[in-house]
Design an enzyme around this catalytic site. Structure first.
Site, PDB file in Angstrom:
ATOM      1  N   TYR A  33       0.875  -1.271   0.055  1.00 22.81           N
ATOM      2  CA  TYR A  33       0.181  -0.114  -0.062  1.00 22.81           C
ATOM      3  C   TYR A  33       0.803   1.237  -0.145  1.00 22.81           C
ATOM      4  CZ  TYR A  33      -3.070   3.829   1.804  1.00 22.81           C
ATOM      5  OH  TYR A  33      -3.705   4.994   1.777  1.00 22.81           O
ATOM      6  N   LYS A  67     -15.366   1.233   8.075  1.00 19.45           N
ATOM      7  CA  LYS A  67     -14.085   0.424   7.594  1.00 19.45           C
ATOM      8  C   LYS A  67     -14.042  -0.386   8.515  1.00 19.45           C
ATOM      9  CE  LYS A  67     -10.716   3.453   7.229  1.00 19.45           C
ATOM     10  NZ  LYS A  67      -9.579   4.372   7.382  1.00 19.45           N
TER      11      LYS A  67
END
Length: 337
Positions: A160, A199
């Protein structure tokens, strides 16, 4: 509150990742302050699909957009046909690109790069074709193992973070070419606040600790948590940075934090004080020693200078502002679940 003199009324604004945490916050900022703005909210809404780590492929949730009056499009930024339709059917003035695979534990590197890097360049080409200013989400994850949190000292330690470095590199390439739009990347540090709940496990420890305390549980902290420091930033200051990025003095990549590191211990102390519930704390061994960041703190001098950005929420103020939503979510989502 309006953060700039720009009048966004009658402007066409694309927000990707619009059913996510930051994207949805931007949707409502524009709706509330500029009722005549045309807001296009694009998101790859969640389905049952998961990555190999078991986590959802998309965190986008319709509940983050309840009350939104703009146009909603369900679609994947990797879909070339969709991007072509966006390019043909609209003429954007601003693009706020928040869509990404943001789960740092995802091991599908191919999809991570395709989604975060390649699709970003496709969107950037649309921005250039439309003459639209591009504001996109970079990340403090780009710093990884670095002990210097300023642009140019990135050392990502996961796919990421790497993908966000590559996005920044693409931006610099186009900036160097001298394109006629402004391109601004924002390296978010640890963001918390309303609309992050969906999330799931990647939501901030502010909401997770808050719900543990409300549930009568003893908050679990890693041993030495008073010395584990992060730059925690309230969502309203992230919105501020995005809006002010529309009038940046120069294109580039900027840190978005408070410039003041705080501990996980501080979070629990503030929550216990504000909620008036103190069941103590439990300390557990940190299983990530050796691969764990014990300190992050944004250098925001460049951001202050070129975006006229000034964080307005201390952790105490941010948590206090967030508490009504933490309590509401506990009643409507946690207890029901």
């Amino acid at each position: 509150m309006k953060y700039t003199n720009i009048n966004f009324n009658n402007k066409t604004i694309l927000i990707t990742g619009a059913a996510g945490f930051i994207g949805s916050s931007l949707c409502f900022y524009f709706q509330e302050n500029y009722p005549d703005a045309e807001i296009i909210a694009l998101d790859c809404f969640r389905s049952g699909e998961t990555f190999s780590n078991g986590n959802l492929k998309s965190f986008g949730h319709f509940k983050n957009l309840l009350g939104f009056n703009g146009q909603v499009i369900s679609g994947d930024i990797n879909d070339k046909k969709l991007l072509k339709e966006l390019e043909i059917n609209f003429n954007f003035d601003y693009i706020f690109h928040q869509a990404a695979i943001s789960d740092t534990t995802v091991s599908e590197q191919d999809l991570m790069v395709q989604t975060n890097v390649n699709a970003y360049e496709d969107l950037l080409k649309i921005a250039i074709a439309h003459g639209a200013n591009m504001i996109y989400a970079s990340s403090a994850a780009t710093y990884g193992d670095s002990d210097r949190f300023e642009v140019g000292f990135e050392q990502p330690n996961n796919a990421y973070g790497f993908s966000k470095v590559m996005m920044d590199n693409i931006s610099y390439k186009y900036i160097k070419k001298g394109v006629d739009i402004s391109i601004v990347g924002l390296k978010y540090f640890n963001v918390y606040g309303p609309r992050e709940f969906f999330k799931n496990k990647t939501a901030s420890m502010v909401v997770q600790f808050g719900h543990q305390i409300l549930n009568g549980q003893i908050p679990k902290l890693f041993e030495g948590s008073d010395k584990i420091l992060r730059d925690f930033i309230y969502i309203e200051d992230v919105v501020q940075a995005n809006i002010k990025a529309c009038a940046a003095k120069q294109s580039g990549v900027y840190n978005v934090g408070t410039g003041c590191a705080r501990s996980f211990e501080d979070i629990v102390n503030i929550l216990q004080k504000e909620l008036e519930i103190d069941n103590g704390k439990e300390y557990i061994p940190n299983p990530f020693v050796g691969s764990y960041q014990f300190f992050t703190e944004a250098n925001i001098e460049f951001t202050k200078e070129n975006l006229d950005y000034e964080p307005s929420f201390s952790m105490e103020e941010g948590i206090k502002a967030y508490l009504p939503e933490i309590k509401r979510l506990f009643e409507t989502e946690v207890k029901k679940g």
